[in-house]
Design a protein around this motif. Structure first.
Motif, PDB file in Angstrom:
ATOM      1  N   MET A 126       7.257  -2.177  -6.854  1.00 25.71           N
ATOM      2  CA  MET A 126       7.812  -1.503  -5.686  1.00 25.71           C
ATOM      3  C   MET A 126       7.719  -2.443  -4.478  1.00 25.71           C
ATOM      4  SD  MET A 126       9.419   0.986  -4.503  1.00 25.71           S
ATOM      5  CE  MET A 126       9.437   1.883  -6.058  1.00 25.71           C
ATOM      6  N   ILE A 127       8.608  -2.225  -3.518  1.00 34.37           N
ATOM      7  CA  ILE A 127       8.691  -3.032  -2.295  1.00 34.37           C
ATOM      8  C   ILE A 127       8.514  -2.120  -1.087  1.00 34.37           C
ATOM      9  CG2 ILE A 127      10.088  -4.651  -0.957  1.00 34.37           C
ATOM     10  CD1 ILE A 127       9.529  -5.621  -3.808  1.00 34.37           C
ATOM     11  N   ASP A 128       7.659  -2.504  -0.152  1.00 34.48           N
ATOM     12  CA  ASP A 128       7.639  -1.869   1.166  1.00 34.48           C
ATOM     13  C   ASP A 128       8.492  -2.744   2.067  1.00 34.48           C
ATOM     14  OD1 ASP A 128       7.227  -0.647   3.563  1.00 34.48           O
ATOM     15  OD2 ASP A 128       5.044  -0.850   3.578  1.00 34.48           O
ATOM     16  N   SER A 129       9.698  -2.294   2.351  1.00 33.18           N
ATOM     17  CA  SER A 129      10.651  -3.143   3.058  1.00 33.18           C
ATOM     18  C   SER A 129      10.456  -3.172   4.564  1.00 33.18           C
ATOM     19  CB  SER A 129      12.087  -2.694   2.742  1.00 33.18           C
ATOM     20  OG  SER A 129      12.387  -1.464   3.376  1.00 33.18           O
ATOM     21  N   HIS A 130       9.506  -2.362   5.086  1.00 33.36           N
ATOM     22  CA  HIS A 130       9.328  -2.342   6.546  1.00 33.36           C
ATOM     23  C   HIS A 130       7.982  -1.721   6.878  1.00 33.36           C
ATOM     24  CE1 HIS A 130      11.415  -2.154  10.625  1.00 33.36           C
ATOM     25  NE2 HIS A 130      10.261  -1.526  10.855  1.00 33.36           N
ATOM     26  N   THR A 131       7.087  -2.541   7.407  1.00 29.76           N
ATOM     27  CA  THR A 131       5.786  -2.049   7.847  1.00 29.76           C
ATOM     28  C   THR A 131       5.353  -2.877   9.053  1.00 29.76           C
ATOM     29  OG1 THR A 131       3.597  -1.388   7.043  1.00 29.76           O
ATOM     30  CG2 THR A 131       4.349  -3.576   6.427  1.00 29.76           C
ATOM     31  N   HIS A 132       4.266  -2.455   9.680  1.00 25.91           N
ATOM     32  CA  HIS A 132       3.725  -3.157  10.851  1.00 25.91           C
ATOM     33  C   HIS A 132       2.231  -3.373  10.616  1.00 25.91           C
ATOM     34  CE1 HIS A 132       7.446  -2.452  13.169  1.00 25.91           C
ATOM     35  NE2 HIS A 132       7.438  -1.252  12.593  1.00 25.91           N
ATOM     36  N   LEU A 133       1.901  -4.400   9.866  1.00 23.24           N
ATOM     37  CA  LEU A 133       0.502  -4.624   9.508  1.00 23.24           C
ATOM     38  C   LEU A 133      -0.378  -4.832  10.737  1.00 23.24           C
ATOM     39  CD1 LEU A 133       0.797  -6.964   6.388  1.00 23.24           C
ATOM     40  CD2 LEU A 133       0.319  -4.505   6.428  1.00 23.24           C
ATOM     41  N   ASP A 134       0.185  -5.386  11.799  1.00 20.86           N
ATOM     42  CA  ASP A 134      -0.637  -5.720  12.970  1.00 20.86           C
ATOM     43  C   ASP A 134      -1.163  -4.494  13.688  1.00 20.86           C
ATOM     44  OD1 ASP A 134       2.196  -5.422  13.721  1.00 20.86           O
ATOM     45  OD2 ASP A 134       1.527  -5.870  15.760  1.00 20.86           O
ATOM     46  N   VAL A 135      -0.547  -3.326  13.467  1.00 24.39           N
ATOM     47  CA  VAL A 135      -1.041  -2.112  14.130  1.00 24.39           C
ATOM     48  C   VAL A 135      -1.597  -1.095  13.138  1.00 24.39           C
ATOM     49  CG1 VAL A 135       0.255  -2.298  16.263  1.00 24.39           C
ATOM     50  CG2 VAL A 135       1.348  -1.255  14.285  1.00 24.39           C
ATOM     51  N   CYS A 136      -1.731  -1.480  11.875  1.00 20.46           N
ATOM     52  CA  CYS A 136      -2.427  -0.632  10.908  1.00 20.46           C
ATOM     53  C   CYS A 136      -3.929  -0.804  11.073  1.00 20.46           C
ATOM     54  CB  CYS A 136      -2.005  -0.991   9.486  1.00 20.46           C
ATOM     55  SG  CYS A 136      -0.312  -0.533   9.074  1.00 20.46           S
ATOM     56  N   GLU A 137      -4.678   0.227  10.753  1.00 20.59           N
ATOM     57  CA  GLU A 137      -6.101   0.224  11.085  1.00 20.59           C
ATOM     58  C   GLU A 137      -6.964  -0.650  10.178  1.00 20.59           C
ATOM     59  OE1 GLU A 137      -7.430   4.241  11.382  1.00 20.59           O
ATOM     60  OE2 GLU A 137      -6.311   4.639  13.220  1.00 20.59           O
ATOM     61  N   PRO A 138      -6.856  -0.575   8.851  1.00 24.47           N
ATOM     62  CA  PRO A 138      -7.746  -1.432   8.049  1.00 24.47           C
ATOM     63  C   PRO A 138      -7.373  -2.904   8.204  1.00 24.47           C
ATOM     64  CG  PRO A 138      -6.807   0.365   6.745  1.00 24.47           C
ATOM     65  CD  PRO A 138      -6.042   0.305   8.029  1.00 24.47           C
ATOM     66  N   PRO A 139      -8.280  -3.826   7.888  1.00 24.67           N
ATOM     67  CA  PRO A 139      -7.950  -5.251   7.905  1.00 24.67           C
ATOM     68  C   PRO A 139      -6.826  -5.562   6.919  1.00 24.67           C
ATOM     69  CG  PRO A 139     -10.319  -4.914   7.767  1.00 24.67           C
ATOM     70  CD  PRO A 139      -9.693  -3.582   7.558  1.00 24.67           C
ATOM     71  N   ALA A 196      -4.579  -5.498  -0.545  1.00 26.40           N
ATOM     72  CA  ALA A 196      -5.224  -5.180  -1.819  1.00 26.40           C
ATOM     73  C   ALA A 196      -4.883  -3.765  -2.265  1.00 26.40           C
ATOM     74  CB  ALA A 196      -6.733  -5.353  -1.702  1.00 26.40           C
ATOM     75  N   ALA A 197      -4.883  -2.813  -1.349  1.00 27.93           N
ATOM     76  CA  ALA A 197      -4.545  -1.431  -1.696  1.00 27.93           C
ATOM     77  C   ALA A 197      -3.091  -1.328  -2.151  1.00 27.93           C
ATOM     78  CB  ALA A 197      -4.792  -0.514  -0.508  1.00 27.93           C
ATOM     79  N   ALA A 198      -2.218  -2.056  -1.479  1.00 28.65           N
ATOM     80  CA  ALA A 198      -0.814  -2.052  -1.887  1.00 28.65           C
ATOM     81  C   ALA A 198      -0.644  -2.635  -3.282  1.00 28.65           C
ATOM     82  CB  ALA A 198       0.017  -2.837  -0.871  1.00 28.65           C
ATOM     83  N   GLU A 199      -1.311  -3.740  -3.528  1.00 28.33           N
ATOM     84  CA  GLU A 199      -1.219  -4.369  -4.845  1.00 28.33           C
ATOM     85  C   GLU A 199      -1.736  -3.425  -5.929  1.00 28.33           C
ATOM     86  OE1 GLU A 199      -2.083  -8.760  -6.760  1.00 28.33           O
ATOM     87  OE2 GLU A 199      -3.431  -8.024  -5.188  1.00 28.33           O
ATOM     88  N   ALA A 200      -2.838  -2.744  -5.659  1.00 26.78           N
ATOM     89  CA  ALA A 200      -3.394  -1.797  -6.628  1.00 26.78           C
ATOM     90  C   ALA A 200      -2.436  -0.646  -6.907  1.00 26.78           C
ATOM     91  CB  ALA A 200      -4.729  -1.262  -6.126  1.00 26.78           C
ATOM     92  N   ALA A 201      -1.619  -0.286  -5.920  1.00 26.96           N
ATOM     93  CA  ALA A 201      -0.651   0.797  -6.082  1.00 26.96           C
ATOM     94  C   ALA A 201       0.640   0.334  -6.748  1.00 26.96           C
ATOM     95  CB  ALA A 201      -0.335   1.417  -4.724  1.00 26.96           C
ATOM     96  N   GLY A 202       0.761  -0.974  -6.994  1.00 27.40           N
ATOM     97  CA  GLY A 202       1.961  -1.501  -7.625  1.00 27.40           C
ATOM     98  C   GLY A 202       3.008  -1.994  -6.658  1.00 27.40           C
ATOM     99  N   PRO A 240       0.991   0.355   3.601  1.00 24.66           N
ATOM    100  CA  PRO A 240       1.996  -0.029   2.605  1.00 24.66           C
ATOM    101  C   PRO A 240       1.801   0.591   1.224  1.00 24.66           C
ATOM    102  CG  PRO A 240       1.458  -1.916   3.956  1.00 24.66           C
ATOM    103  CD  PRO A 240       0.504  -0.822   4.364  1.00 24.66           C
ATOM    104  N   ALA A 241       0.569   0.806   0.789  1.00 24.72           N
ATOM    105  CA  ALA A 241       0.353   1.411  -0.529  1.00 24.72           C
ATOM    106  C   ALA A 241       1.060   2.752  -0.662  1.00 24.72           C
ATOM    107  CB  ALA A 241      -1.151   1.581  -0.779  1.00 24.72           C
ATOM    108  N   ASN A 242       1.256   3.456   0.453  1.00 24.37           N
ATOM    109  CA  ASN A 242       1.822   4.800   0.403  1.00 24.37           C
ATOM    110  C   ASN A 242       3.321   4.828   0.163  1.00 24.37           C
ATOM    111  OD1 ASN A 242      -0.761   5.709   0.945  1.00 24.37           O
ATOM    112  ND2 ASN A 242      -0.392   5.963   3.141  1.00 24.37           N
TER     113      ASN A 242
END
Length: 250
Positions: free
Chosen positions: A1-14, A20-26, A215-217
Motif C-alpha cells: 500500500m502507498i500513503d500518497s500524501h502525509t505530513h510527517l513533520d507535524v505528526c506526533e511520534p518521531p 516503522a509502524a507504516a512498514e509493519a502495516a504493509g 501513515p500506517a492508518n
C-alpha cells in the motif's frame, strides 16, 4: 500500500516510529508533503533518511501571502532534489482566506509552471474554491500530471475524470458515515488513476477517529475504498501501487 500524501513533520511520534509502524502495516512508500520552505526542507531530510519516504515540494495556498520570485527560486532549488517526486501541495483555499486570493493564484500558477519544467506531478489542494481551481487547471495545466489530493469535488467528478492525466487521492474522510457521495466517487474512479492517503496527522479514518492520524492508518482508508469498489484489499493495493508508480515515477 502507498500513503500518497502525509505530513510527517507535524505528526506526533518521531519519524522512525512513524515509518516503522507504516512498514509493519504493509505501507511500502510514503509521500510526505511540504507546505512552506521549512517544511519542504524537513520533507527532503526525512526522505534522505528513509528509502521508503519521498517528498513533495510546494507552497500551500494558506501559506501564499506575499509569494514572489524569491519564493519560487527556493522551490525550484528544492524541487531539483533527487528525493522530490512532486510539486505541491498548491491550489486555492477560500474557506477561511488565510492568504490573499491574488497571492494564492500567483503561487498556484508558478507551481504549475514549475511542475511542467521539472516534469513532476502537481499536487492540488482545493477548499471552497472548486470553480476557480478547475478554471486555473483547465487554462494552465495542460500536459501536467495532476493529483487531486483529498478529493472532494464530487459534484465535478465527471469533469475531472475527463482529464486522463489527473489522479484522484482519497483520504480518511471517505470512511466517515456522512461521506456517501465521496464513497460513490471512489467507486467510480478508474483503478489506474486511484490513490489513497492519510493527510496525517489530519482526517483520521474510522475506526480510529479522535486520535492523531499517521501513515500506517492508510490501510483503513484503503479497506473502505476496496469495499465500495467491490474488490479485495489485495486487488486495491495492486491498483494503488501501479497508479502511484505511474504518477510519481518511482
Amino acid at each position: 500500500m502507498i500513503d500518497s500524501h502525509t505530513h510527517l513533520d507535524v505528526c506526533e511520534p518521531p519519524d522512525t516510529e512513524l515509518v516503522a509502524a507504516a512498514e509493519a502495516a504493509g505501507v511500502a512508500r510514503i509521500v510526505t508533503v511540504g507546505t512552506t520552505g521549512a517544511s519542504c526542507r524537513a520533507a527532503l531530510a526525512v526522505a534522505e533518511d528513509f528509502p521508503q519516504v519521498y517528498a513533495a515540494i510546494g507552497r500551500h495556498p494558506n501559506e501564499a501571502t506575499g509569494f514572489d520570485d524569491a519564493d519560487l527560486a527556493e522551490l525550484e532549488a528544492l524541487a531539483a532534489h533527487e528525493r522530490c517526486v512532486a510539486i505541491g501541495e498548491t491550489g486555492l483555499d477560500f474557506y477561511r482566506d488565510y492568504a490573499p486570493r491574488a497571492d494564492q493564484e500567483r503561487a498556484f500558477h508558478a507551481q504549475i509552471e514549475l511542475a511542467r519544467a521539472v516534469d513532476k506531478p502537481l499536487v492540488i489542494h482545493t477548499r471552497a474554491a472548486a470553480e476557480d481551481t478547475l478554471r486555473v487547471l483547465g487554462e494552465c495545466a495542460g500536459g501536467v500530471r495532476v493529483v487531486l489530493h483529498c478529493f472532494s469535488m464530487v459534484e465535478r467528478l465527471s469533469e475531472c475524470l475527463a482529464h486522463e492525466d489527473w489522479w484522484f487521492s482519497f483520504a480518511g474522510n471517505v470512511t466517515f458515515s456522512s461521506a456517501d457521495a465521496l464513497r460513490a466517487a471512489a467507486a467510480a474512479v478508474p483503478g489506474d488513476r486511484l490513490l489513497v492517503e492519510t493527510d496525517a496527522p489530519y482526517l483520521t479514518p474510522v475506526p480510529l477517529r479522535g486520535r492523531p492520524n499517521q501513515p500506517a492508518n492508510v490501510v483503513h482508508t484503503a479497506r473502505a475504498v476496496a469495499a465500495v469498489r467491490g474488490v479485495s484489499y489485495e486487488e486495491l493495493a495492486a491498483d494503488v501501487e501501479r497508479s502511484a508508480a505511474a504518477v510519481f515515477g518511482w
